[in-house]
Design an enzyme around this catalytic site. Structure first.
Site, PDB file in Angstrom:
ATOM      1  N   GLY A   1      47.892  37.728  41.876  1.00 30.33           N
ATOM      2  CA  GLY A   1      48.340  36.740  42.866  1.00 30.33           C
ATOM      3  C   GLY A   1      47.313  35.608  42.972  1.00 30.33           C
ATOM      4  O   GLY A   1      47.659  34.425  42.918  1.00 30.33           O
ATOM      5  N   HIS A   2      46.024  35.983  43.077  1.00 29.19           N
ATOM      6  CA  HIS A   2      44.973  34.957  43.124  1.00 29.19           C
ATOM      7  C   HIS A   2      44.960  34.163  41.811  1.00 29.19           C
ATOM      8  O   HIS A   2      44.798  32.948  41.822  1.00 29.19           O
ATOM      9  CB  HIS A   2      43.594  35.603  43.289  1.00 29.19           C
ATOM     10  CG  HIS A   2      43.393  36.312  44.585  1.00 29.19           C
ATOM     11  ND1 HIS A   2      43.276  37.673  44.678  1.00 29.19           N
ATOM     12  CD2 HIS A   2      43.286  35.843  45.858  1.00 29.19           C
ATOM     13  CE1 HIS A   2      43.076  38.021  45.935  1.00 29.19           C
ATOM     14  NE2 HIS A   2      43.097  36.934  46.679  1.00 29.19           N
TER      15      HIS A   2
ATOM     16  N   GLU B   1      51.905  32.756  49.582  1.00 27.94           N
ATOM     17  CA  GLU B   1      52.950  32.940  50.607  1.00 27.94           C
ATOM     18  C   GLU B   1      53.005  34.370  51.142  1.00 27.94           C
ATOM     19  O   GLU B   1      53.748  34.635  52.073  1.00 27.94           O
ATOM     20  CB  GLU B   1      54.321  32.539  50.050  1.00 27.94           C
ATOM     21  CG  GLU B   1      54.475  31.038  49.931  1.00 27.94           C
ATOM     22  CD  GLU B   1      55.870  30.616  49.515  1.00 27.94           C
ATOM     23  OE1 GLU B   1      56.651  31.484  49.052  1.00 27.94           O
ATOM     24  OE2 GLU B   1      56.160  29.421  49.632  1.00 27.94           O
TER      25      GLU B   1
ATOM     26  N   SER C   1      44.673  42.667  47.853  1.00 27.13           N
ATOM     27  CA  SER C   1      43.411  43.354  47.544  1.00 27.13           C
ATOM     28  C   SER C   1      43.411  44.730  48.193  1.00 27.13           C
ATOM     29  O   SER C   1      42.787  45.667  47.690  1.00 27.13           O
ATOM     30  CB  SER C   1      42.227  42.535  48.050  1.00 27.13           C
ATOM     31  OG  SER C   1      42.337  41.229  47.545  1.00 27.13           O
TER      32      SER C   1
ATOM     33  N   ASP D   1      50.758  35.678  52.800  1.00 32.72           N
ATOM     34  CA  ASP D   1      50.284  35.411  54.164  1.00 32.72           C
ATOM     35  C   ASP D   1      50.979  34.130  54.646  1.00 32.72           C
ATOM     36  O   ASP D   1      50.336  33.094  54.837  1.00 32.72           O
ATOM     37  CB  ASP D   1      48.768  35.247  54.155  1.00 32.72           C
ATOM     38  CG  ASP D   1      48.083  36.533  53.717  1.00 32.72           C
ATOM     39  OD1 ASP D   1      48.107  37.501  54.478  1.00 32.72           O
ATOM     40  OD2 ASP D   1      47.580  36.582  52.582  1.00 32.72           O
TER      41      ASP D   1
HETATM   42  O1  PAF Z   1      44.001  34.903  52.612  1.00 30.88           O
HETATM   43  C1  PAF Z   1      42.773  35.171  52.554  1.00 30.88           C
HETATM   44  O2  PAF Z   1      42.269  35.784  51.605  1.00 30.88           O
HETATM   45  C2  PAF Z   1      41.856  34.711  53.686  1.00 30.88           C
HETATM   46  O3  PAF Z   1      42.504  34.811  54.915  1.00 30.88           O
HETATM   47  C3  PAF Z   1      41.291  33.289  53.474  1.00 30.88           C
HETATM   48  C4  PAF Z   1      42.384  32.249  53.456  1.00 30.88           C
HETATM   49  C5  PAF Z   1      40.510  33.243  52.170  1.00 30.88           C
HETATM   50  C6  PAF Z   1      40.322  32.942  54.619  1.00 30.88           C
HETATM   51  O4  PAF Z   1      39.254  33.833  54.681  1.00 30.88           O
END
Ligand code: PAF
Length: 281
Positions: free
Chosen positions: A35-36, A149, A187, A151
């Site tokens: 995802g990242h 998305e 994660s 989050d």
């Molecule tokens: O989504 C995340 O991993 C965290 O909430 C973020 C946006 C890096 C802020 O610490």
């Protein structure tokens, strides 16, 4: 790839970038997954300079155990980033570097977006997210910043914060990436034992079925159906399932024409909290 460790070093690098160098930022808490990687790839495709930050931000955790057990994997993270592009810069500060001794979040008015769902169940969480993101934006001054998305509420709140504070950064939301059983990449999935991780495909299966139900059934009936699905499941404890307007995040009581809705869910698998969401119409 040597990570940048201090704000001073980061600011020096930032001030030496050409004024017209479009900068894309991908803020993360590490333990990176596909995802990242999708966010980082998009940032690389759309910007001249890309900065990824890795920082497990203590001010957004309402639960000390969750913070302590949050997975870290810096070596693998740096490899994943370098595999996307060796030119990406990575900022990995310590907590004292970011906050000195003042590890408390700033208080924000997010116009009510933080009062429901995650905000209701995780005290102060979005103040912590706002604090770290506003700090990173002011240090890095990115043109564009990328958020997943998964989050979705966080994404809407960061959009709202940049609008209220008039920050000159474009916020881009990127689609949820899923494991082969449908479980949203997170994660925290690392903490699930393999059999539970496999079973957790149930969360997405339920969201997909809820979307289908929502096509013909009321808000109330769709929510009741999801509640029942989880009540009957031995492995998962649902914290909430909410149907909300994608713009205001206001929980819906009944369907209103021309409003776009999303279904949002938070579920416990043992002590591990998982969230997911789906566009309903
Ligand atoms: O989504 C995340 O991993 C965290 O909430 C973020 C946006 C890096 C802020 O610490």
């Amino acid at each position: 790839m040597l990570p940048i460790r201090t704000k001073k070093e980061l600011q020096e690098i930032r001030s030496n970038l050409a004024p017209n160098s479009k900068i894309g930022l991908v803020p993360t808490m590490g333990a990176l997954h596909s995802g990242h990687a999708s966010l980082i790839k998009k940032a690389v495709a759309e910007n001249k300079t890309v900065i990824v930050t890795i920082f497990v931000n203590p001010t957004q955790f309402d639960n000390e155990e969750d913070l302590q057990k949050y997975p870290t994997a810096l070596h693998d993270d740096l490899r994943l980033i370098a595999d996307v592009s060796p030119n990406i810069m990575v900022f990995v500060p310590t907590t004292s570097e970011m906050y000195q001794s003042n590890v408390i979040p700033k208080k924000y008015d997010f116009h009510g977006l933080d009062k429901v769902m995650e905000g209701e169940f995780r005290d102060n969480h979005f103040n912590g997210v706002g604090t770290i993101i506003e700090t990173l934006f002011s240090l890095i001054r990115p043109d564009v910043a990328y958020f997943g998305e998964k989050d979705f509420q966080q994404l809407r709140i960061i959009q709202k914060m940049t609008e209220i504070l008039k920050l000159p950064v474009k916020i881009i939301g990127c689609p949820i990436v899923r494991e082969s059983n449908g479980l949203a990449m997170s994660s925290r999935n690392e903490r699930l034992d393999p059999s539970l991780r496999l079973k957790a495909g149930f969360i997405y299966d339920t969201l997909v079925a809820a979307k289908q139900k929502f096509g013909t059934e009321s808000v109330h009936n769709t929510k009741e159906w999801v509640d029942n699905e989880f009540e009957n499941h031995p492995d998962f404890k649902m914290e909430y399932f909410e149907i909300a307007d994608v713009e205001t995040l206001t929980p819906a009581k009944r369907k209103i024409e021309n409003i776009k809705y999303r279904g949002f869910i938070a579920v416990y698998a043992n002590s591990i909290r998982l969230i997911d969401n789906i566009a309903l119409n």
